[in-house]
Every structure is written in C-alpha cells, then in structure tokens.
Design an enzyme around this catalytic site. Structure first.
Site, PDB file in Angstrom:
ATOM      1  N   VAL A  67       0.981  -1.059  -0.013  1.00 30.97           N
ATOM      2  CA  VAL A  67      -0.116   0.065   0.245  1.00 30.97           C
ATOM      3  C   VAL A  67       0.946   1.327   0.093  1.00 30.97           C
ATOM      4  O   VAL A  67       1.912   1.221   0.297  1.00 30.97           O
ATOM      5  CB  VAL A  67      -0.987  -0.017   1.200  1.00 30.97           C
ATOM      6  CG1 VAL A  67      -1.995  -0.906   1.104  1.00 30.97           C
ATOM      7  CG2 VAL A  67      -0.246   0.091   2.615  1.00 30.97           C
ATOM      8  N   GLU A  68       0.271   2.323  -0.600  1.00 28.96           N
ATOM      9  CA  GLU A  68       1.155   3.509  -0.626  1.00 28.96           C
ATOM     10  C   GLU A  68       0.320   4.610   0.287  1.00 28.96           C
ATOM     11  O   GLU A  68      -0.823   4.552   0.325  1.00 28.96           O
ATOM     12  CB  GLU A  68       1.025   4.189  -2.299  1.00 28.96           C
ATOM     13  CG  GLU A  68       2.115   3.461  -2.960  1.00 28.96           C
ATOM     14  CD  GLU A  68       1.882   4.125  -4.514  1.00 28.96           C
ATOM     15  OE1 GLU A  68       2.979   4.715  -5.111  1.00 28.96           O
ATOM     16  OE2 GLU A  68       0.683   4.188  -5.104  1.00 28.96           O
ATOM     17  N   VAL A  69       1.120   4.882   1.444  1.00 30.44           N
ATOM     18  CA  VAL A  69       0.576   6.033   2.459  1.00 30.44           C
ATOM     19  C   VAL A  69       0.852   7.359   1.941  1.00 30.44           C
ATOM     20  O   VAL A  69       2.130   7.588   1.764  1.00 30.44           O
ATOM     21  CB  VAL A  69       1.005   5.782   3.911  1.00 30.44           C
ATOM     22  CG1 VAL A  69       0.685   6.770   4.886  1.00 30.44           C
ATOM     23  CG2 VAL A  69       0.565   4.244   4.165  1.00 30.44           C
TER      24      VAL A  69
END
Length: 443
Positions: free
Chosen positions: A189-191
């Site tokens: 996931v990209e935060v």
C-alpha cells in the site's frame, strides 16, 4: 552441495533477493514518522465495490478488526460481504480453516446504507469513484458523523490528496491510502500524506496497513504517486511497440521472459483500460507530454473496451459457458481498430529494454523529486506493487548493477532511435558523470 550453495549465495540475484527481505522486514517495524499511532478498535469503509470489499476483507480476516461498510444500496454491501465469504471459502475448502472460524470472521463485517455505527470508528477508508467532488463530499460527511479523532484515508489512484482535503475542517486527519487490486493478494500500500497531514495520522494509517498484513511505503502527494507514475511510461512504451506492429502476445512474452509476472498488455486488461485512461491525463497535466499515451489508443476506449472487467480488452475472454482456452488469445479485431498489421519483428530483449528503461528513468526522477523517501522504498514499491522482477532487486538495485553510465548510454541510444521521451533525467546524468550509486557498494 556446499560448493553449489556457496556459488549461488554469491550471485547478484541472491544479493538482490536478500536486500528485498531486509528492506521489507525493516519497513514492517517503521511507523512512517516519529509520532505514536492512535489506537485502532474499529474501521469504516465507504463503498462496497471490488476495492471496498477487498479492504474490508483484509481488515477483518487479517487485522481482526470490526469493519462497518457503507454503500448507497444493499447490493453494494452484499457484494462486499461476498468478497470475504469467497476468500474464506477457499481456505475452508482447502482445510486450512474450519467453517466455524469462517463464521466468526464474517461476524466482524457489517454494513449499512447510512452512517449508523460510524461514530465509533477510528479510521475510515474511502473507496468510491475517482471523482474529486464526491470524495470531498465524503470527507464532509465523515467529519459530521464520526468522532473528532477519526482519520479519513482515501484509496485514490490519481487525485491529489491535498485537493481532497481542501474543504476539510480537519485537514490534518486526511491522508491517501492507495491499495492495489486484488487487495487480498497484492502486498503493497502507498501511504500518501499531503502537506497538512499530521504525523499521528501518518502513524495511524501505517499501523492499519501493518494490521492488514500490508507492506507500506510513505510517498509524496504528487500526480500518480509512485507506483502508477513509474508504471504509466512502461505501459505507454508497450503501446508504442504495438502500434509499430509487434503482436500483443509477443509484447507480453518479452516482459514475462524478462521477469515480470505478467506482460504490460495483460496488466492493462487486468487493471482496466478505463482506469489507465483516467490516470494518464492527470500525469500529462502535472508532469508534461512525456506521459501522453499514443493518440491511436483513444479508439480502444471508444470501442467500449475496459479489459477483463467487461470481457472486452486486448485479449479474448470467453463467457462462463464456453470452453476455457488453455492459452489466452489476443483479440485480433484490435489490430484492425488500431490500423496495424501484426508481425513479430523486434527481438524480445529490445521490447523489454524499451519498456523497462522508461520505468527506470521515471523511478530515478521520483527519488530526485522526493516522491519516495529512499531507493529502498522505491525498490519495494516496484517489486510489491507491480511485480518488478524480485531477482533484480527493484529499479534502483538494477540500475546499480548496470551502472549509471550504462543506463544513460542506453537511454541516449533509445532517444536517438525512438524519440525525446527517452531523454535521461538529470539525476542519472549527474550520477553517470560522477560514478555514483543509489546504494553504497557492498550494502
């Protein structure tokens, strides 16, 4: 055996795979910043579509957290519930889970067509359509119906988080949390914090990702973020090769032989041609014409082709009743649509070089602009997000293996052959001149 093991352990592939192991282990221990995360007891999901259903599934089944799904109708909620039921069903059928345990995990997921129960959630993950006005409306509704500490995390693939937070009363609690499809299988996931996101919000969002069993990288709030930004030029170059007459299967095989799990055309079909065409204009507007897809490709979307999701893409997708083909076949009517005569005329290594070099060049730009915090994060993002060959260690390890001078020479050669979009970025040119690397020698 000992001699053979010793030889294998000293190969560049072994070093690359070990670096990924240590990098992913280190990321699991990081909070994304210095602040302490807010305690997570309950999670809200907006949207019961494919992404919403997947996010609910990993939150409940891996994180053990109660999930409340809100959708505009009961059908959406039922779709989301079915997603988890199907995932858990596979485990039951393979005897990895008892039916009673499936029932227990399913009880963690509930749904509603209003905000009932949302007053108790600590973080809301929004997975609605890619529409800025709609997402801003969701922020306002969450602020009105949830607790003052509730974090709003948007699963957007292209819209800037700063724009989503523009009208928020508590912009410090708005953040991006970009998942990849299918959610239960893709580990990354990209935060994405915007300029006003608080450190506590970043830490809380990273903590949720870890509970879901995800590897999280914190990336800058710019067009395409990191993964989609390096993916777009790679797929665009494959499209140019197709328009030059290279057959669909040949293109995909060239990149699979290079080490990717699937080829770029198959990937576009899986992600959705419509999704790709939404991201490209955002990248072009923010970063310039080098991201422009070939104009001829407009015809594909105008023909109603969205990929696997509607059974019409670059490949043929037989209906359930038809005999499944052992091997996927390209839809030859596309060649007529695009006005090309297919003929395999490029070496597979040439196809792979053109597509991969575009990705490497863009990855170096992302590091130079601070879109990613380190070469390590860039490598993890590419390997876990789009299946960059793990035995090469990621774009930055691979560039170190080739040497910056060779990368620049290759890009210059491709620029002379195929156009200015191959121009090596300043960072790579500087590194080539000074003999620099992304990682210290021996690390």
């Amino acid at each position: 055996e000992a001699r053979a093991f010793g030889e294998l352990a000293m190969t560049p592939q072994s070093a690359a795979l070990r670096s990924l192991f240590f990098a992913s282990t280190a990321l699991k221990k990081e909070r994304g910043g210095n602040a302490q995360p807010h305690a997570l007891h309950r999670v809200g999901i907006l949207g019961g579509g494919l992404m919403g259903g997947g996010i609910a599934c990993v939150t409940a089944t891996r994180g053990g957290l109660p999930v409340r799904i809100k959708d505009i109708n009961e059908t959406g909620i039922n779709h989301a519930l079915k997603y988890s039921w199907d995932v858990l069903g596979k485990r039951v059928r393979s005897k990895r889970m008892r039916p009673a345990e499936r029932q227990k995990q399913m009880m963690l997921i509930s749904g509603s067509t209003d905000y009932t129960g949302f007053e108790q959630v600590d973080i809301v993950v929004e997975a609605v359509f890619e529409d800025l006005a709609l997402k801003q409306k969701m922020v306002a509704e969450v602020e009105a119906n949830c607790a003052p500490h509730t974090v709003f995390a948007s699963n957007t693939s292209s819209l800037p988080i700063g724009h989503i937070a523009e009208k928020a009363q508590r912009p410090q609690q708005v953040i991006g949390l970009h998942y990849f499809s299918p959610v239960d299988k893709m580990p990354l996931v990209e935060v994405i914090p915007h300029a006003g996101t608080s450190e506590e919000t970043i830490a809380t969002t990273v903590a949720l990702a870890h509970k879901q069993g995800k590897t999280a990288i914190v990336v800058g709030d710019s067009a395409g973020f990191y993964v989609n930004r390096i993916l777009a030029p790679y797929i665009n170059e494959a499209a140019r090769c197709l328009l030059e007459g290279e057959p669909i299967e040949s293109l995909d095989k060239a990149l699979v032989d290079f080490g990717f799990p699937v080829g770029p055309i198959t990937l576009l079909d899986e992600v959705g041609i419509d999704v790709g065409t939404k991201i490209i204009p955002v990248l072009v507007e923010a970063l310039g014409p080098r991201f422009a897809a070939p104009a001829a490709f407009d015809a594909v979307l105008k023909d109603g082709r969205k990929g696997r999701k509607n059974g019409r893409g670059f490949y043929l997708y037989p209906s359930e009743g038809q005999q499944r083909q052992r091997r996927k076949r390209a839809d030859t009517s596309l060649y007529t649509l695009l006005g090309v005569t297919p003929k395999a005329h490029m070496l597979p290594a040439t196809v792979a070089q053109r597509c991969v070099m575009m990705m490497l060049n863009e990855a170096a730009r992302c590091l130079d602009e601070g879109v990613i915090r380190s070469a390590r994060d860039g490598d993890i993002g590419a390997v876990f997000g789009i299946g960059f060959p793990p035995f090469l260690g990621g774009p930055f390890r691979y560039m170190d293996e080739l040497g910056a001078e060779k990368v620049v020479k290759t890009l210059d050669y491709l620029r002379q052959q195929h156009g200015e979009h191959f121009a090596p970025c300043e960072r790579l040119q500087r590194m080539a001149q000074q003999g620099e690397r992304f990682y210290p020698l021996g690390s």
